[in-house]
Design a protein around this motif. Structure first.
Motif, PDB file in Angstrom:
ATOM      1  N   HIS A 166       0.774  -1.152  -0.055  1.00  0.00           N
ATOM      2  CA  HIS A 166      -0.040   0.071  -0.039  1.00  0.00           C
ATOM      3  C   HIS A 166       0.852   1.192  -0.065  1.00  0.00           C
ATOM      4  O   HIS A 166       1.906   1.238   0.604  1.00  0.00           O
ATOM      5  N   VAL A 222       0.720   4.010   1.597  1.00  0.00           N
ATOM      6  CA  VAL A 222       0.897   4.690   2.980  1.00  0.00           C
ATOM      7  C   VAL A 222       1.869   3.667   3.568  1.00  0.00           C
ATOM      8  O   VAL A 222       3.120   4.090   4.179  1.00  0.00           O
ATOM      9  N   VAL A 237      -2.221   1.998  11.281  1.00  0.00           N
ATOM     10  CA  VAL A 237      -2.869   1.524   9.893  1.00  0.00           C
ATOM     11  C   VAL A 237      -4.092   0.880  10.276  1.00  0.00           C
ATOM     12  O   VAL A 237      -5.062   0.632   9.098  1.00  0.00           O
ATOM     13  N   TRP A 238      -3.910  -0.037  11.140  1.00  0.00           N
ATOM     14  CA  TRP A 238      -4.792  -0.963  11.357  1.00  0.00           C
ATOM     15  C   TRP A 238      -5.528  -0.906  12.945  1.00  0.00           C
ATOM     16  O   TRP A 238      -4.693  -1.081  13.924  1.00  0.00           O
ATOM     17  N   ASN A 268      -3.405   7.997   8.729  1.00  0.00           N
ATOM     18  CA  ASN A 268      -2.754   6.748   7.534  1.00  0.00           C
ATOM     19  C   ASN A 268      -3.591   5.667   7.902  1.00  0.00           C
ATOM     20  O   ASN A 268      -3.201   4.519   7.350  1.00  0.00           O
ATOM     21  N   THR A 325      -5.932   2.689   7.261  1.00  0.00           N
ATOM     22  CA  THR A 325      -6.486   1.774   6.414  1.00  0.00           C
ATOM     23  C   THR A 325      -7.464   0.911   6.734  1.00  0.00           C
ATOM     24  O   THR A 325      -8.301   0.536   5.904  1.00  0.00           O
ATOM     25  N   ARG A 326      -7.448   0.466   7.866  1.00  0.00           N
ATOM     26  CA  ARG A 326      -8.545  -0.398   8.528  1.00  0.00           C
ATOM     27  C   ARG A 326      -9.197  -0.006   9.582  1.00  0.00           C
ATOM     28  O   ARG A 326      -8.330  -0.003  10.548  1.00  0.00           O
ATOM     29  N   ASN A 373      -7.350   7.527   3.272  1.00  0.00           N
ATOM     30  CA  ASN A 373      -6.402   6.063   3.023  1.00  0.00           C
ATOM     31  C   ASN A 373      -7.351   4.902   3.517  1.00  0.00           C
ATOM     32  O   ASN A 373      -6.934   3.814   3.089  1.00  0.00           O
ATOM     33  N   LEU A 374      -8.639   5.333   4.072  1.00  0.00           N
ATOM     34  CA  LEU A 374      -9.449   4.093   4.568  1.00  0.00           C
ATOM     35  C   LEU A 374      -9.865   3.098   3.449  1.00  0.00           C
ATOM     36  O   LEU A 374     -10.392   3.634   2.429  1.00  0.00           O
ATOM     37  N   GLU A 375      -9.657   2.007   3.497  1.00  0.00           N
ATOM     38  CA  GLU A 375      -9.972   0.928   2.597  1.00  0.00           C
ATOM     39  C   GLU A 375     -11.214  -0.353   3.268  1.00  0.00           C
ATOM     40  O   GLU A 375     -11.740  -0.751   2.251  1.00  0.00           O
ATOM     41  N   ASN A 431     -11.244   5.567  -1.520  1.00  0.00           N
ATOM     42  CA  ASN A 431     -10.413   4.490  -1.680  1.00  0.00           C
ATOM     43  C   ASN A 431     -11.024   3.317  -0.856  1.00  0.00           C
ATOM     44  O   ASN A 431     -10.377   2.029  -0.723  1.00  0.00           O
TER      45      ASN A 431
END
Length: 459
Positions: free
Chosen positions: A293, A295, A356-357, A375, A377-378, A399-401, A423
């Motif tokens: 990723h 990030v 990030v998580w 940052n 993402t989860r 940046n969240l997926e 995203n």
């Protein structure tokens, strides 16, 4: 001491030596054929004498290997379809061996002897290879010489996330076909297949697993007494341990997936996206995503000081780096369900850019400022008390997926605020009161996002 053992114990020991003994006739008889032809082509009588000696030794080794093979076959677990040709190939090998010795000694002065002797050796070598092939099939399965399969297996063996790492979209995977069956094939298939049913158990298909083994068919209602799970969880030193010591063991992730399958009563035809995933399974699925990723590749972010991480862990946070050498963190909440510190955002502020998580599932959290976790993402907020107000600052996380909101207090007004998260790849909304038409509204604005309403999807 061996003289204190009864015959059943002795026969068991001799039978278990078959994989060792069987290599002697293969090597010795192959060498005998090579030396005999070498003596003819290079006119070396010494090689001829050595070949005859090797034929004698090879015959003794063949008898010992055959006897031990007979004893191990009496323990059952082998398919007659494969065992019978292997047995007759072994007998044929002994007969050809005797014939070669007789031609080499008794009839060596006859003019026709050499014309029969040499083809006999060629056939003997072929039967040696064929018998060994059948034995390998019985031991390792019918595809043990499949080059493409072997290369794939070697690669999978070193990956603790196998088979999840091979799934481009895990949420679309079927629990048994795509996850459980590859694990069982990779770790148990060599001993529990249609050709070799150790303990009467074949783990190659769903129906054969349900049929069970010598202990009877699998009882889906006795989860706590699962024989499959019991053997997988036995200590490595135990004779009941499967896979046994010395074989490729299941990783903790793989064992956790098997436990989940058993706890769900062995489902066959169900996709992950239609299942209510426990927190531990969600965490496992989260880990398998590609770490390339944009990030995660940020090498300008300094690593967090270990003393800061230690301080957070003492406060009850599960904090780990997402990969060796990475500055980014995974944060889980380790407090008991319902317990939540008042100042989550404040306590995590020193490491906010590193997270990030983030998993807060099952906690009593109602409010938190997530905007500082730029940052991220989860984010897993499932089974919490959060409402629409929290989604306002989540909407700033570009940046969240992955966002899990199942079993929360959000409404259609709240999810409208998520329409800017271009995203976002997955959002889980079941048990929230969000209607299908409201989810469709969000889908139109985020066409690349998978929106799951649980079992109501597609209805």
């Amino acid at each position: 001491m061996i003289f204190l053992l009864n015959w059943s114990d002795i026969s068991f020991l001799i039978g278990r030596m078959h994989p060792l003994l069987v290599h002697f006739p293969i090597g010795i008889l192959s060498l005998a054929v090579i030396m005999e032809f070498g003596s003819i082509f290079f006119n070396k009588k010494e090689l001829g004498k050595a070949a005859l000696f090797s034929l004698y030794v090879g015959f003794v080794a063949t008898i010992l290997a055959g006897f031990s093979g007979y004893l191990i076959s009496q323990g059952g677990g082998y398919s007659d379809e494969m065992l019978t040709p292997h047995r007759w190939a072994g007998i044929s090998l002994a007969v050809l061996n005797i014939l070669a010795i007789v031609l080499k000694t008794v009839f060596r002065e006859k003019s026709w002897s050499l014309k029969i002797y040499l083809p006999t050796l060629v056939i003997l070598l072929g039967v040696v290879l064929y018998t060994g092939h059948l034995g390998g099939t019985l031991t390792h399965g019918s595809d043990f010489l499949n080059v493409s399969q072997t290369g794939q297996t070697n690669q999978l063996n070193v990956n603790e996330n196998f088979p999840l790492s091979d799934l481009p979209r895990p949420e679309e995977a079927y629990l048994f076909n795509d996850i459980v069956q590859p694990i069982l094939h990779n770790h148990c298939g060599s001993c529990h297949n249609p050709q070799k049913r150790k303990g009467g158990l074949d783990l190659s298909t769903f129906s054969s697993i349900m049929d069970g083994g010598d202990s009877g068919p699998l009882d889906v209602n006795s989860i706590s007494e699962s024989e499959l799970l019991r053997r997988l969880e036995e200590p490595l030193s135990s004779d009941d341990r499967m896979p046994p010591k010395g074989k490729l063991q299941l990783s903790n992730i793989q064992l956790e997936l098997i436990r989940w399958w058993v706890a769900e009563k062995y489902p066959e035809d169900i996709q992950l996206k239609f299942m209510n995933l426990p927190n531990n399974i969600e965490l496992i699925l989260n880990r398998i995503d590609d770490l390339n990723h944009p990030v995660y590749s940020n090498d300008k972010l300094p690593h967090v000081d270990e003393t800061v991480l230690t301080s957070l862990r003492r406060k009850g946070y599960g904090v780990n780096v997402i990969a060796d050498g990475s500055p980014f963190l995974e944060v889980r909440f380790k407090f008991k369900k319902g317990e939540t510190p008042d100042e989550i955002a404040e306590e995590l502020k020193p490491v906010a850019r590193h997270i990030v998580w983030f998993d807060l599932s099952g906690t009593a959290i109602k409010e938190a400022d997530f905007s500082q976790f730029e940052n991220l993402t989860r984010l897993n907020l499932s089974q919490t008390n959060i409402g629409d107000s929290v989604l306002k600052n989540i909407a700033s996380l570009q940046n969240l997926e992955y966002l899990n909101l199942h079993s929360t207090q959000i409404s259609s007004e709240g999810i409208q605020q998520l329409a800017t998260l271009s995203n976002l790849k997955n959002i889980y909304l079941w048990n929230t009161g969000i209607l299908p038409e409201e989810a469709d509204w969000l889908k139109k604005r985020l066409p690349e996002t998978e929106i799951s309403l649980g079992v109501t999807d597609g209805s």
